[in-house]
Design a protein around this motif. Structure first.
Motif, PDB file in Angstrom:
ATOM      1  N   LEU A 149      10.230 -19.476  -0.281  1.00  0.00           N
ATOM      2  CA  LEU A 149      11.586 -19.848   0.100  1.00  0.00           C
ATOM      3  C   LEU A 149      12.175 -18.804   1.045  1.00  0.00           C
ATOM      4  O   LEU A 149      12.858 -19.145   2.026  1.00  0.00           O
ATOM      5  CB  LEU A 149      12.464 -20.012  -1.140  1.00  0.00           C
ATOM      6  N   ALA A 150      11.903 -17.537   0.774  1.00  0.00           N
ATOM      7  CA  ALA A 150      12.372 -16.485   1.681  1.00  0.00           C
ATOM      8  C   ALA A 150      11.779 -16.678   3.070  1.00  0.00           C
ATOM      9  O   ALA A 150      12.469 -16.517   4.084  1.00  0.00           O
ATOM     10  CB  ALA A 150      12.005 -15.107   1.131  1.00  0.00           C
ATOM     11  N   ARG A 151      10.506 -17.030   3.149  1.00  0.00           N
ATOM     12  CA  ARG A 151       9.863 -17.283   4.442  1.00  0.00           C
ATOM     13  C   ARG A 151      10.566 -18.412   5.187  1.00  0.00           C
ATOM     14  O   ARG A 151      10.797 -18.318   6.394  1.00  0.00           O
ATOM     15  CB  ARG A 151       8.377 -17.630   4.243  1.00  0.00           C
ATOM     16  N   ALA A 152      10.919 -19.475   4.467  1.00  0.00           N
ATOM     17  CA  ALA A 152      11.611 -20.603   5.106  1.00  0.00           C
ATOM     18  C   ALA A 152      12.991 -20.191   5.607  1.00  0.00           C
ATOM     19  O   ALA A 152      13.407 -20.585   6.706  1.00  0.00           O
ATOM     20  CB  ALA A 152      11.718 -21.765   4.119  1.00  0.00           C
ATOM     21  N   LEU A 153      13.714 -19.389   4.839  1.00  0.00           N
ATOM     22  CA  LEU A 153      15.052 -18.964   5.255  1.00  0.00           C
ATOM     23  C   LEU A 153      14.996 -18.038   6.466  1.00  0.00           C
ATOM     24  O   LEU A 153      15.863 -18.103   7.348  1.00  0.00           O
ATOM     25  CB  LEU A 153      15.756 -18.258   4.093  1.00  0.00           C
ATOM     26  N   VAL A 154      13.961 -17.178   6.528  1.00  0.00           N
ATOM     27  CA  VAL A 154      13.799 -16.264   7.654  1.00  0.00           C
ATOM     28  C   VAL A 154      13.562 -17.032   8.960  1.00  0.00           C
ATOM     29  O   VAL A 154      13.845 -16.531  10.049  1.00  0.00           O
ATOM     30  CB  VAL A 154      12.646 -15.275   7.351  1.00  0.00           C
ATOM     31  N   GLN A 155      13.087 -18.240   8.855  1.00  0.00           N
ATOM     32  CA  GLN A 155      12.862 -19.083  10.031  1.00  0.00           C
ATOM     33  C   GLN A 155      14.179 -19.446  10.713  1.00  0.00           C
ATOM     34  O   GLN A 155      14.188 -19.899  11.849  1.00  0.00           O
ATOM     35  CB  GLN A 155      12.108 -20.344   9.598  1.00  0.00           C
ATOM     36  N   GLU A 156      15.312 -19.276  10.010  1.00  0.00           N
ATOM     37  CA  GLU A 156      16.646 -19.610  10.512  1.00  0.00           C
ATOM     38  C   GLU A 156      16.718 -21.052  11.012  1.00  0.00           C
ATOM     39  O   GLU A 156      17.156 -21.329  12.125  1.00  0.00           O
ATOM     40  CB  GLU A 156      17.074 -18.652  11.621  1.00  0.00           C
ATOM     41  N   PRO A 157      16.316 -22.002  10.169  1.00  0.00           N
ATOM     42  CA  PRO A 157      16.294 -23.396  10.603  1.00  0.00           C
ATOM     43  C   PRO A 157      17.685 -24.016  10.579  1.00  0.00           C
ATOM     44  O   PRO A 157      18.590 -23.532   9.898  1.00  0.00           O
ATOM     45  CB  PRO A 157      15.402 -24.051   9.551  1.00  0.00           C
ATOM     46  N   GLU A 158      17.815 -25.097  11.297  1.00  0.00           N
ATOM     47  CA  GLU A 158      19.015 -25.930  11.190  1.00  0.00           C
ATOM     48  C   GLU A 158      18.895 -26.874   9.996  1.00  0.00           C
ATOM     49  O   GLU A 158      19.889 -27.226   9.360  1.00  0.00           O
ATOM     50  CB  GLU A 158      19.203 -26.750  12.472  1.00  0.00           C
ATOM     51  N   ILE A 159      17.649 -27.295   9.697  1.00  0.00           N
ATOM     52  CA  ILE A 159      17.359 -28.199   8.588  1.00  0.00           C
ATOM     53  C   ILE A 159      16.366 -27.514   7.664  1.00  0.00           C
ATOM     54  O   ILE A 159      15.325 -27.017   8.108  1.00  0.00           O
ATOM     55  CB  ILE A 159      16.732 -29.527   9.080  1.00  0.00           C
ATOM     56  N   LEU A 160      16.668 -27.499   6.364  1.00  0.00           N
ATOM     57  CA  LEU A 160      15.772 -26.918   5.372  1.00  0.00           C
ATOM     58  C   LEU A 160      15.313 -28.029   4.433  1.00  0.00           C
ATOM     59  O   LEU A 160      16.133 -28.725   3.822  1.00  0.00           O
ATOM     60  CB  LEU A 160      16.503 -25.822   4.583  1.00  0.00           C
ATOM     61  N   VAL A 161      14.002 -28.199   4.342  1.00  0.00           N
ATOM     62  CA  VAL A 161      13.400 -29.262   3.532  1.00  0.00           C
ATOM     63  C   VAL A 161      12.653 -28.602   2.379  1.00  0.00           C
ATOM     64  O   VAL A 161      11.760 -27.777   2.604  1.00  0.00           O
ATOM     65  CB  VAL A 161      12.438 -30.115   4.383  1.00  0.00           C
ATOM     66  N   LEU A 162      12.994 -28.972   1.155  1.00  0.00           N
ATOM     67  CA  LEU A 162      12.428 -28.327  -0.028  1.00  0.00           C
ATOM     68  C   LEU A 162      11.838 -29.377  -0.962  1.00  0.00           C
ATOM     69  O   LEU A 162      12.530 -30.319  -1.362  1.00  0.00           O
ATOM     70  CB  LEU A 162      13.508 -27.542  -0.779  1.00  0.00           C
ATOM     71  N   ASP A 163      10.571 -29.211  -1.299  1.00  0.00           N
ATOM     72  CA  ASP A 163       9.909 -30.138  -2.218  1.00  0.00           C
ATOM     73  C   ASP A 163       9.676 -29.426  -3.546  1.00  0.00           C
ATOM     74  O   ASP A 163       8.798 -28.573  -3.665  1.00  0.00           O
ATOM     75  CB  ASP A 163       8.581 -30.606  -1.615  1.00  0.00           C
ATOM     76  N   GLU A 164      10.479 -29.761  -4.524  1.00  0.00           N
ATOM     77  CA  GLU A 164      10.418 -29.155  -5.856  1.00  0.00           C
ATOM     78  C   GLU A 164      10.465 -27.623  -5.795  1.00  0.00           C
ATOM     79  O   GLU A 164       9.534 -26.936  -6.240  1.00  0.00           O
ATOM     80  CB  GLU A 164       9.150 -29.618  -6.592  1.00  0.00           C
ATOM     81  N   PRO A 165      11.546 -27.055  -5.258  1.00  0.00           N
ATOM     82  CA  PRO A 165      11.619 -25.589  -5.115  1.00  0.00           C
ATOM     83  C   PRO A 165      11.725 -24.846  -6.430  1.00  0.00           C
ATOM     84  O   PRO A 165      11.551 -23.622  -6.452  1.00  0.00           O
ATOM     85  CB  PRO A 165      12.889 -25.399  -4.276  1.00  0.00           C
TER      86      PRO A 165
END
Length: 261
Positions: A149-165
């Motif tokens: 999840l930290a890796r995804a947030l570091v991407q600084e996306p406009e859209i965050l997609v999470l499958d069973e986080p």
């Protein structure tokens, strides 16, 4: 940035996994996809983060057809944390988190000061900074979830997609992770199995059954005893949470399960 799914259909090996799915996630909103196993939730998400090409329909990000965008540009807009996002090589935690910057870089350039600080903040936010030098293969399942999840947030996306986080997370970390979704910045589309957590974490819920959208609205509008019986095949009593007022489901074992759709 808003996310729109328009008439999405996915057929694989002669089976319709998703059927004419249309929904919208408004800018900054947290929308949960819920439904029984096999209802098409993860399949729909795979189309959003471009791991799967839909048979029909369109995914739009900020009005643009996602498939028409270059892959690198799309990766800057949409970040995903998936159920199968395992790390096979024993990178350190800080190395894995830093991979979130890959869509913004060319070649093997080193992170600049801003990017290093961004990685440090993400690890601090998710309670994993003390693990920075540990190899990810030495971590528990819950710790790895927070690294991804930290890796995804570091991407600084406009859209965050999470499958069973919240898979593999204990109760404390489930609450901590989900509490950060609202107001986190990105627009969020998240699949959750736990309906009580979904009611607490999401602005709106979209319920899928057999690949179709059967209900959408606020948790209070969607999570009715009738819908839970019809879609999930279980008997439940819906009560307001004593602190937040969010709907909460109290389940009862039933000798004769209710028929699902």
């Amino acid at each position: 940035m808003d996310l729109r799914i328009e008439g999405l259909g996915v057929d694989i090996d002669g089976r319709s996994l998703v059927r004419d799915l249309s929904l919208e996630v408004r800018d900054g909103e947290v929308v949960g996809l819920v439904g029984p196993n096999g209802s098409g939730k993860s399949t729909a998400l795979r189309c959003v983060y471009r791991a799967l090409r839909p048979t029909s329909g369109t995914v739009r990000v900020g009005g643009d057809d996602l498939r028409a965008l270059p892959m690198r540009h799309g990766a800057r807009l949409v970040a995903a944390m998936t159920q199968d996002g395992a790390v096979e090589l024993d990178f350190t935690v800080e190395e894995v988190v830093a991979l979130g910057r890959a869509p913004h870089q060319r070649g093997n350039q080193a992170l600049d000061a801003r990017e290093r600080a961004l990685c440090a903040r993400a690890m601090e936010r998710l309670g994993i900074r003390h693990l920075a030098r540990r190899g990810v293969l030495t971590l528990s399942g819950g710790e790895r979830q927070r690294v991804l999840l930290a890796r995804a947030l570091v991407q600084e996306p406009e859209i965050l997609v999470l499958d069973e986080p919240t898979n593999h997370l204990d109760v404390r970390h489930q609450i901590e992770v989900l509490s950060q979704l609202r107001g986190a910045g990105p627009t969020v589309l998240v699949v959750l199995h736990d309906l009580n957590l979904a009611a607490a974490a999401c602005d709106r819920l979209c319920v899928l059954s057999q690949g179709r959208l059967v209900a959408s609205g606020t948790p209070a509008e969607v999570l009715t005893e009738e819908l839970v019986a019809e879609v999930f095949g279980v008997k439940a009593t819906v009560v307001p949470h004593p602190l937040t007022g969010d709907p909460q489901l109290l389940y009862a074992l039933h000798p004769h399960p209710v028929n699902s759709l």
